[in-house]
Design an enzyme around this catalytic site. Structure first.
Site, PDB file in Angstrom:
ATOM      1  N   LYS A 112       0.821  -1.215   0.000  1.00 40.72           N
ATOM      2  CA  LYS A 112       0.000   0.000   0.000  1.00 40.72           C
ATOM      3  C   LYS A 112       0.852   1.262   0.000  1.00 40.72           C
ATOM      4  O   LYS A 112       0.476   2.261  -0.603  1.00 40.72           O
ATOM      5  CB  LYS A 112      -1.001  -0.012   1.155  1.00 40.72           C
ATOM      6  CG  LYS A 112      -2.066  -1.088   0.962  1.00 40.72           C
ATOM      7  CD  LYS A 112      -3.339  -0.857   1.732  1.00 40.72           C
ATOM      8  CE  LYS A 112      -4.377  -1.871   1.266  1.00 40.72           C
ATOM      9  NZ  LYS A 112      -5.647  -1.780   1.935  1.00 40.72           N
ATOM     10  N   LYS A 200      -4.926 -10.327  -5.842  1.00 42.62           N
ATOM     11  CA  LYS A 200      -6.241 -10.553  -5.246  1.00 42.62           C
ATOM     12  C   LYS A 200      -7.230  -9.464  -5.656  1.00 42.62           C
ATOM     13  O   LYS A 200      -6.829  -8.353  -5.996  1.00 42.62           O
ATOM     14  CB  LYS A 200      -6.119 -10.658  -3.726  1.00 42.62           C
ATOM     15  CG  LYS A 200      -6.186  -9.358  -2.970  1.00 42.62           C
ATOM     16  CD  LYS A 200      -6.260  -9.628  -1.479  1.00 42.62           C
ATOM     17  CE  LYS A 200      -6.523  -8.344  -0.735  1.00 42.62           C
ATOM     18  NZ  LYS A 200      -7.927  -7.951  -0.699  1.00 42.62           N
ATOM     19  N   LYS A 203     -11.196  -4.159  -2.863  1.00 45.42           N
ATOM     20  CA  LYS A 203     -12.175  -3.085  -3.054  1.00 45.42           C
ATOM     21  C   LYS A 203     -11.511  -1.751  -3.330  1.00 45.42           C
ATOM     22  O   LYS A 203     -12.145  -0.846  -3.846  1.00 45.42           O
ATOM     23  CB  LYS A 203     -13.133  -3.020  -1.865  1.00 45.42           C
ATOM     24  CG  LYS A 203     -12.527  -2.636  -0.547  1.00 45.42           C
ATOM     25  CD  LYS A 203     -13.644  -2.476   0.471  1.00 45.42           C
ATOM     26  CE  LYS A 203     -13.454  -3.343   1.684  1.00 45.42           C
ATOM     27  NZ  LYS A 203     -12.234  -3.073   2.454  1.00 45.42           N
TER      28      LYS A 203
HETATM   29  P1  ATP Z   1      -8.547  -3.062   0.695  1.00 43.15           P
HETATM   30  O1  ATP Z   1      -8.184  -3.131  -0.750  1.00 43.15           O
HETATM   31  O2  ATP Z   1      -8.968  -1.709   1.134  1.00 43.15           O
HETATM   32  O3  ATP Z   1      -7.506  -3.680   1.602  1.00 43.15           O
HETATM   33  P2  ATP Z   1     -10.043  -5.503   0.826  1.00 43.15           P
HETATM   34  O4  ATP Z   1     -10.979  -5.861  -0.290  1.00 43.15           O
HETATM   35  O5  ATP Z   1      -8.732  -6.203   0.906  1.00 43.15           O
HETATM   36  O6  ATP Z   1      -9.864  -3.928   0.815  1.00 43.15           O
HETATM   37  P3  ATP Z   1     -10.385  -5.688   3.688  1.00 43.15           P
HETATM   38  O7  ATP Z   1     -11.286  -4.756   4.407  1.00 43.15           O
HETATM   39  O8  ATP Z   1      -8.900  -5.457   3.755  1.00 43.15           O
HETATM   40  O9  ATP Z   1     -10.854  -5.722   2.158  1.00 43.15           O
HETATM   41  O10 ATP Z   1     -10.685  -7.153   4.160  1.00 43.15           O
HETATM   42  C1  ATP Z   1     -11.955  -7.568   4.674  1.00 43.15           C
HETATM   43  C2  ATP Z   1     -12.010  -9.062   4.723  1.00 43.15           C
HETATM   44  O11 ATP Z   1     -12.155  -9.572   3.381  1.00 43.15           O
HETATM   45  C3  ATP Z   1     -10.749  -9.717   5.274  1.00 43.15           C
HETATM   46  O12 ATP Z   1     -11.131 -10.850   6.024  1.00 43.15           O
HETATM   47  C4  ATP Z   1      -9.998 -10.124   4.043  1.00 43.15           C
HETATM   48  O13 ATP Z   1      -9.118 -11.187   4.294  1.00 43.15           O
HETATM   49  C5  ATP Z   1     -11.142 -10.525   3.115  1.00 43.15           C
HETATM   50  N1  ATP Z   1     -10.778 -10.383   1.706  1.00 43.15           N
HETATM   51  C6  ATP Z   1     -10.431  -9.236   1.082  1.00 43.15           C
HETATM   52  N2  ATP Z   1     -10.193  -9.463  -0.211  1.00 43.15           N
HETATM   53  C7  ATP Z   1     -10.390 -10.791  -0.425  1.00 43.15           C
HETATM   54  C8  ATP Z   1     -10.290 -11.641  -1.568  1.00 43.15           C
HETATM   55  N3  ATP Z   1      -9.936 -11.166  -2.742  1.00 43.15           N
HETATM   56  N4  ATP Z   1     -10.575 -12.941  -1.430  1.00 43.15           N
HETATM   57  C9  ATP Z   1     -10.933 -13.452  -0.213  1.00 43.15           C
HETATM   58  N5  ATP Z   1     -11.046 -12.708   0.914  1.00 43.15           N
HETATM   59  C10 ATP Z   1     -10.782 -11.395   0.818  1.00 43.15           C
HETATM   60 MG    MG Z   2      -7.270  -5.641   2.475  1.00 39.46          MG
END
Ligand code: ATP
Ligand code: MG
Length: 330
Positions: A112, A200, A203
């Site tokens: 990040k 991965k 969001k």
């Molecule tokens: P950001 O990009 O802001 O980090 P994010 O999509 O990674 O957003 P988080 O809020 O960091 O979302 O994570 C929320 C939950 O979703 C965590 O348990 C994380 O492990 C899970 N998660 C996030 N992205 C994935 C993915 N691509 N596949 C499976 N689990 C995910």
């Molecule tokens: Mg994340």
């Protein structure tokens, strides 16, 4: 007594199918058996700049999506992180037992902070908040003293640090908090980007076509699946060398509640066009049902967040006081 479980999702953006499959689906499975504290991590969303209006929207969307996906407010405690001031207070105490070396080894911090440097055209603008993110995450968890924390694979490293910090805090200050264990789903712990299946799905990805958002128009989501990057072989089987195909098979399996091998068998004699059409249809149908529920729950979220915060605050404050006393400030 039911075992305690804590988990949350950062309010950095609109929730994706990765968040549902990797995180929320697991929470729903656990809600009857555990005493669950599930929050919207709005303080964490501030670790990289976010427009305040968008943050406000994201917060509500996530709470409503928790409900629309199937979490039941009568069974689990849902709240906004910033409604409980103990999270910020314990964060400070945790930073005093966290080494800078430990924080600089976190891969999420490296990823990040690199993105920030790129965005700022080379000027270094890495907020301290991004660096100490894992300390706040440890505080979020310790306040409820849970046995388990359900997360996707990307959060495993942060959770391991949290275990280490709890151990250190217990030893240094003679406390007896649990070292929380991760629960990582067997299927879909890392749903991949549709446009770059080595990475991965996230969001906060700037490329809208890379992610299926839970609030995407169902037809838009269908089209994104048709545009998903695969490979040129046009044969469907499970292989780590075919991350795009594996990702679509995983999404299909998860939404159909079957295992990956069953998903592979189903598509064995089909081609990529059929694979994308079928996965697209399943995703579209899933979003249609989800969004119907979403619209119904929108009116009730303020009340639910208020009640959830009242319950969470009581436990958080008790544990905070215990730690403050042990540290010698109360
Ligand atoms: P950001 O990009 O802001 O980090 P994010 O999509 O990674 O957003 P988080 O809020 O960091 O979302 O994570 C929320 C939950 O979703 C965590 O348990 C994380 O492990 C899970 N998660 C996030 N992205 C994935 C993915 N691509 N596949 C499976 N689990 C995910
Ligand atoms: Mg994340």
């Amino acid at each position: 007594m039911k075992e305690k479980v804590v988990t949350g999702i950062t309010a950095t953006g609109k929730l994706t199918l990765g968040n549902y499959i990797g995180a929320i689906k697991n929470m729903i499975k656990m809600q009857n058996e555990y005493d669950m504290y599930i929050f919207v991590a709005d303080l964490h969303a501030l670790t990289t700049y976010i427009d305040p209006k968008i943050l406000k929207e994201n917060k509500k969307n996530i709470l409503a999506l928790y409900l629309a996906c199937g979490l039941d407010a009568n069974k689990v405690t849902l709240f906004y992180q910033s409604d409980i001031s103990a999270h910020s207070e314990l964060n400070w105490l945790i930073t005093t037992i966290t080494n800078t070396g430990e924080l600089s080894r976190m891969t999420q911090f490296k990823d990040k902070s690199q993105n920030i440097v790129k965005q700022e055209n080379g000027t270094e603008m890495i907020p301290t908040g991004l660096f100490v993110y894992p300390a706040l995450m440890a505080a979020d968890i310790i306040l409820y003293n849970p046995k388990y924390v359900p997360v996707g694979i990307d959060q495993k490293q942060h959770l391991e640090l949290c275990q280490k910090l709890v151990k250190r805090m217990n030893k240094k200050y003679n406390l007896d908090f649990n070292e929380p264990r991760p629960i990582i789903p067997q299927l879909g712990a890392k749903i991949k980007s549709l446009q770059n299946p080595e990475n991965k799905m996230s969001k906060s990805d700037k490329n809208e076509n890379a992610s299926i958002y839970l609030l995407d128009k169902p037809e838009v989501a269908y089209k994104k699946i048709q545009k998903a990057i695969t490979d040129s072989e046009n044969k469907i089987y499970i292989s780590e060398d075919k991350p795009g195909v594996l990702n679509l098979l995983t999404i299909y399996a998860s939404l159909k509640n079957i295992n990956l091998e069953e998903s592979e068998r189903y598509f064995k004699d089909k081609d990529y066009k059929e694979l994308k059409e079928e996965v697209g249809s399943v995703v579209k149908e899933f979003l249609e049902q989800l969004q119907e529920k979403y619209n119904k729950v929108l009116n009730s979220i303020d009340e639910i967040a208020k009640n959830g915060a009242n319950k969470a605050r009581e436990i958080a404050n008790q544990n905070l006081l215990k730690i403050q006393k042990a540290f010698g400030i109360k």
